[in-house]
Design an enzyme around this catalytic site. Structure first.
Site, PDB file in Angstrom:
ATOM      1  N   GLU A  70       0.860  -1.209   0.017  1.00 18.30           N
ATOM      2  CA  GLU A  70      -0.090  -0.187  -0.040  1.00 18.30           C
ATOM      3  C   GLU A  70       0.957   1.232   0.287  1.00 18.30           C
ATOM      4  O   GLU A  70       1.858   1.395   0.824  1.00 18.30           O
ATOM      5  CB  GLU A  70      -0.765   0.142   1.251  1.00 18.30           C
ATOM      6  CG  GLU A  70      -1.603  -1.397   1.311  1.00 18.30           C
ATOM      7  CD  GLU A  70      -2.360  -1.304   2.722  1.00 18.30           C
ATOM      8  OE1 GLU A  70      -3.041  -2.157   3.108  1.00 18.30           O
ATOM      9  OE2 GLU A  70      -2.372  -0.292   3.493  1.00 18.30           O
ATOM     10  N   CYS A  84       2.988   8.168   1.817  1.00 26.94           N
ATOM     11  CA  CYS A  84       3.231   6.957   2.808  1.00 26.94           C
ATOM     12  C   CYS A  84       3.616   5.837   2.004  1.00 26.94           C
ATOM     13  O   CYS A  84       2.740   5.412   1.354  1.00 26.94           O
ATOM     14  CB  CYS A  84       1.946   6.928   3.781  1.00 26.94           C
ATOM     15  SG  CYS A  84       2.408   5.600   5.052  1.00 26.94           S
ATOM     16  N   CYS A 140       4.734  -7.954   8.036  1.00 26.81           N
ATOM     17  CA  CYS A 140       6.116  -7.341   9.061  1.00 26.81           C
ATOM     18  C   CYS A 140       5.825  -8.575   9.858  1.00 26.81           C
ATOM     19  O   CYS A 140       5.004  -9.341  10.304  1.00 26.81           O
ATOM     20  CB  CYS A 140       5.393  -6.432   9.675  1.00 26.81           C
ATOM     21  SG  CYS A 140       6.312  -5.517  10.831  1.00 26.81           S
ATOM     22  N   CYS A 142       3.021  -6.564  16.225  1.00 28.39           N
ATOM     23  CA  CYS A 142       2.323  -5.603  17.360  1.00 28.39           C
ATOM     24  C   CYS A 142       0.941  -6.218  17.419  1.00 28.39           C
ATOM     25  O   CYS A 142       0.179  -6.232  16.183  1.00 28.39           O
ATOM     26  CB  CYS A 142       2.548  -4.125  16.813  1.00 28.39           C
ATOM     27  SG  CYS A 142       4.210  -3.720  16.620  1.00 28.39           S
ATOM     28  N   CYS A 144      -1.938  -4.434  14.923  1.00 26.06           N
ATOM     29  CA  CYS A 144      -1.619  -3.855  13.609  1.00 26.06           C
ATOM     30  C   CYS A 144      -2.309  -4.918  12.505  1.00 26.06           C
ATOM     31  O   CYS A 144      -1.663  -6.117  12.809  1.00 26.06           O
ATOM     32  CB  CYS A 144      -0.259  -3.414  13.605  1.00 26.06           C
ATOM     33  SG  CYS A 144       0.520  -3.206  11.857  1.00 26.06           S
ATOM     34  N   GLY A 153       5.157  -2.703   7.052  1.00 25.48           N
ATOM     35  CA  GLY A 153       6.418  -3.233   7.199  1.00 25.48           C
ATOM     36  C   GLY A 153       7.281  -2.480   8.290  1.00 25.48           C
ATOM     37  O   GLY A 153       6.753  -1.129   8.412  1.00 25.48           O
ATOM     38  N   LEU A 172       5.674   4.584  19.877  1.00 25.43           N
ATOM     39  CA  LEU A 172       5.910   4.370  21.288  1.00 25.43           C
ATOM     40  C   LEU A 172       4.626   3.362  21.411  1.00 25.43           C
ATOM     41  O   LEU A 172       4.657   2.480  22.146  1.00 25.43           O
ATOM     42  CB  LEU A 172       6.030   5.445  21.990  1.00 25.43           C
ATOM     43  CG  LEU A 172       6.529   5.434  23.590  1.00 25.43           C
ATOM     44  CD1 LEU A 172       8.072   4.921  23.379  1.00 25.43           C
ATOM     45  CD2 LEU A 172       6.672   6.607  24.109  1.00 25.43           C
ATOM     46  N   HIS A 173       3.393   4.181  21.725  1.00 25.18           N
ATOM     47  CA  HIS A 173       2.013   3.182  21.834  1.00 25.18           C
ATOM     48  C   HIS A 173       2.078   2.855  23.165  1.00 25.18           C
ATOM     49  O   HIS A 173       1.041   2.327  23.711  1.00 25.18           O
ATOM     50  CB  HIS A 173       1.906   2.318  20.949  1.00 25.18           C
ATOM     51  CG  HIS A 173       2.011   2.779  19.697  1.00 25.18           C
ATOM     52  ND1 HIS A 173       1.561   4.006  18.915  1.00 25.18           N
ATOM     53  CD2 HIS A 173       2.484   1.924  18.484  1.00 25.18           C
ATOM     54  CE1 HIS A 173       1.897   4.010  17.736  1.00 25.18           C
ATOM     55  NE2 HIS A 173       2.378   2.734  17.252  1.00 25.18           N
ATOM     56  N   CYS A 181      -2.228   1.412   8.348  1.00 21.19           N
ATOM     57  CA  CYS A 181      -1.115   0.516   7.583  1.00 21.19           C
ATOM     58  C   CYS A 181      -1.801  -1.031   7.513  1.00 21.19           C
ATOM     59  O   CYS A 181      -2.213  -1.687   8.619  1.00 21.19           O
ATOM     60  CB  CYS A 181       0.368   0.604   8.234  1.00 21.19           C
ATOM     61  SG  CYS A 181       0.673  -0.594   9.626  1.00 21.19           S
TER      62      CYS A 181
HETATM   63  N1  SAH Z   1       6.856  -0.577  11.544  1.00 18.65           N
HETATM   64  C1  SAH Z   1       6.729   1.008  11.525  1.00 18.65           C
HETATM   65  C2  SAH Z   1       5.895   1.709  10.454  1.00 18.65           C
HETATM   66  C3  SAH Z   1       4.948   1.172   9.845  1.00 18.65           C
HETATM   67  S1  SAH Z   1       3.510   1.276  10.983  1.00 18.65           S
HETATM   68  C4  SAH Z   1       6.377   1.243  12.875  1.00 18.65           C
HETATM   69  O1  SAH Z   1       5.720   0.505  13.444  1.00 18.65           O
HETATM   70  O2  SAH Z   1       6.532   2.367  13.260  1.00 18.65           O
HETATM   71  C5  SAH Z   1       3.154   2.944  11.048  1.00 18.65           C
HETATM   72  C6  SAH Z   1       2.323   3.451  11.803  1.00 18.65           C
HETATM   73  O3  SAH Z   1       0.806   3.119  11.789  1.00 18.65           O
HETATM   74  C7  SAH Z   1       2.984   2.908  13.365  1.00 18.65           C
HETATM   75  O4  SAH Z   1       2.769   4.011  14.315  1.00 18.65           O
HETATM   76  C8  SAH Z   1       1.823   1.907  13.604  1.00 18.65           C
HETATM   77  O5  SAH Z   1       1.787   1.660  15.165  1.00 18.65           O
HETATM   78  C9  SAH Z   1       0.572   2.703  13.255  1.00 18.65           C
HETATM   79  N2  SAH Z   1      -0.478   1.770  13.201  1.00 18.65           N
HETATM   80  C10 SAH Z   1      -0.655   0.393  12.905  1.00 18.65           C
HETATM   81  N3  SAH Z   1      -1.877  -0.083  13.025  1.00 18.65           N
HETATM   82  C11 SAH Z   1      -2.623   0.874  13.235  1.00 18.65           C
HETATM   83  C12 SAH Z   1      -4.049   1.201  13.463  1.00 18.65           C
HETATM   84  N4  SAH Z   1      -4.961   0.095  13.331  1.00 18.65           N
HETATM   85  N5  SAH Z   1      -4.644   2.337  13.829  1.00 18.65           N
HETATM   86  C13 SAH Z   1      -3.785   3.447  13.991  1.00 18.65           C
HETATM   87  N6  SAH Z   1      -2.568   3.295  13.628  1.00 18.65           N
HETATM   88  C14 SAH Z   1      -1.961   2.269  13.280  1.00 18.65           C
HETATM   89 FE1  SF4 Z   2       4.982  -4.221  12.003  1.00 21.00          FE
HETATM   90 FE2  SF4 Z   2       4.922  -1.417  12.608  1.00 21.00          FE
HETATM   91 FE3  SF4 Z   2       2.633  -2.903  12.491  1.00 21.00          FE
HETATM   92 FE4  SF4 Z   2       4.302  -3.197  14.298  1.00 21.00          FE
HETATM   93  S1  SF4 Z   2       3.201  -1.404  13.999  1.00 21.00           S
HETATM   94  S2  SF4 Z   2       3.490  -4.971  13.182  1.00 21.00           S
HETATM   95  S3  SF4 Z   2       6.305  -3.168  13.500  1.00 21.00           S
HETATM   96  S4  SF4 Z   2       4.062  -2.500  10.754  1.00 21.00           S
END
Ligand code: SAH
Ligand code: SF4
Length: 366
Positions: free
Chosen positions: A96, A117, A124, A128, A131, A181, A237-238, A355
């Site tokens: 994407e 983006c 990945c 997490c 995600c 990723g 960070l989350h 993502c």
């Molecule tokens: N892997 C890297 C970059 C890709 S994720 C990372 O984790 O930073 C890009 C961002 O989208 C990250 O901050 C991720 O935590 C966030 N993200 C993933 N799933 C999401 C969701 N369902 N709602 C909002 N943000 C999300």
């Molecule tokens: Fe991978 Fe980033 Fe999604 Fe975590 S938030 S699973 S590191 S893409």
């Protein structure tokens, strides 16, 4: 898994690599600059457009390099002017690329600021818990050409809708590496791609307008800190304490906050730039006042900016976005504690913009 394309993508070649290749093929090295001009300044789609190259060379180039490593499969436009492109790679993998438009007052959407983006991997490995990209694990790394090609796809599309006055510039204002990723787990290809994007013969796009987002791979953050380019860094960070971060981000077990925070500090010091801390707000998981207090402390110690992102629900996952009241309560607490925070009432919610979500929808509908 490694993907070895039949022909390497031309967008993964540096000027010097192409010069070498031409010399080996018995052609003068200056042709490399002409080719880069066609690709990055004139946005040629086909070798045949490169009319100042001899026909024989065009045929050899066509047989040797892929000029279209990504195919545009699907386009989703959201009500709030976020657009998502689903791209297919040579091995049928899907990734994407998102275009986020921030309209400028009085000039309408065509002159809006655009942020692109991009994705760096198919799937990945970091898993997490919230995600969509991590759901079915890591499939493969994108090569440098596939990463650059995502930007070229967008440039070509934007050039058609908004012809450029200045041919030498990219058709967007910022790049964020926040798609599918973990960019720092594909470090070599990422850096090669960003250097092509940055090069005067490439997209000539400033490193200060490129943000790399990571879930916190400490050794790679420290490696990136030593690179000469001034890339911006965003940290997902989350969670502001190890217990919360452990519960939603497995990487925290490997690089807990006591290791991650000094690495962020070192990155900020070596680049002299403010770091962004991304903090998704997930209902009753990380949106308590205790978390806000811990987050405010981390951000003020680091001199970092906090980007709050209300969670975007993923089908099949139980996590929820907090109510607006709870979001505001968290945001206000950060501000009261002196932290620098903005809340991004996220864009593209109606087109599954977080993502990995559009890919997930497309694959589950197939
Ligand atoms: N892997 C890297 C970059 C890709 S994720 C990372 O984790 O930073 C890009 C961002 O989208 C990250 O901050 C991720 O935590 C966030 N993200 C993933 N799933 C999401 C969701 N369902 N709602 C909002 N943000 C999300
Ligand atoms: Fe991978 Fe980033 Fe999604 Fe975590 S938030 S699973 S590191 S893409």
């Amino acid at each position: 898994m490694k993907f070895a394309p039949a022909k390497p993508p031309i967008y993964g070649q540096t000027l010097s690599a192409l010069q070498h290749w031409l010399q080996n093929a018995g052609e003068p090295a200056f042709r490399a600059e002409q080719i880069m001009q066609w690709l990055y300044k004139k946005r040629a789609n086909h070798w045949e457009e490169m009319t100042n190259l001899p026909q024989k060379l065009r045929t050899t180039l066509d047989a040797s390099f892929d000029i279209a490593p990504t195919k545009h499969l699907l386009d989703k436009q959201s009500a709030d002017s976020t657009e998502k492109l689903l791209l297919q790679m040579g091995d049928a993998s899907l990734v994407e690329t998102v275009v986020i438009r921030a309209p400028q007052i009085g000039v309408g959407l065509t002159k809006s600021r655009k942020t692109i983006c991009i994705s760096t991997q198919v799937g990945c490995a970091y898993g997490c818990k919230f995600c969509a990209s991590g759901l079915s694990g890591w499939k493969r790394d994108l090569n440098a050409g596939e990463i650059v090609s995502q930007l070229i796809q967008v440039c070509q599309q934007e050039d058609t809708s908004t012809p450029r006055a200045d041919q030498s510039i990219a058709s967007f204002d910022n790049i964020v590496v926040m798609g599918m990723g973990e960019p720092l787990a594909n470090y070599e290809n990422l850096l090669e791609a960003l250097r092509i994007v940055n090069a005067p013969w490439g997209l000539n796009f400033g490193a200060r307008r490129i943000t790399v987002s990571t879930s916190g791979i400490v050794p790679k953050i420290l490696e990136l800190a030593k690179e000469p380019e001034q890339f911006r860094l965003a940290i997902s960070l989350h969670g502001a304490t190890n217990d919360v971060r452990d519960a939603i981000m497995p990487i925290n077990k490997r690089y807990p906050l006591e290791t991650l925070l000094p690495a962020i500090k070192e990155y900020g010091n070596s680049k002299g730039r403010m770091i962004t801390l991304e903090f998704i707000l997930i209902d009753s998981v990380n949106d308590t006042l205790r978390q806000a207090d811990a987050l405010a402390k981390i951000a003020t110690d680091l001199g970092a900016h906090i980007n709050l992102i209300p969670y975007n629900a993923v089908p099949g996952m139980d996590w929820k976005r907090p109510s607006i009241d709870r979001q505001d309560r968290f945001h206000n607490r950060l501000k009261n504690k002196g932290a620098n925070a903005t809340i991004r009432r996220e864009k593209g919610h109606d087109i599954a913009a977080a993502c990995g979500q559009l890919k997930l929808q497309t694959e589950s509908a197939a």
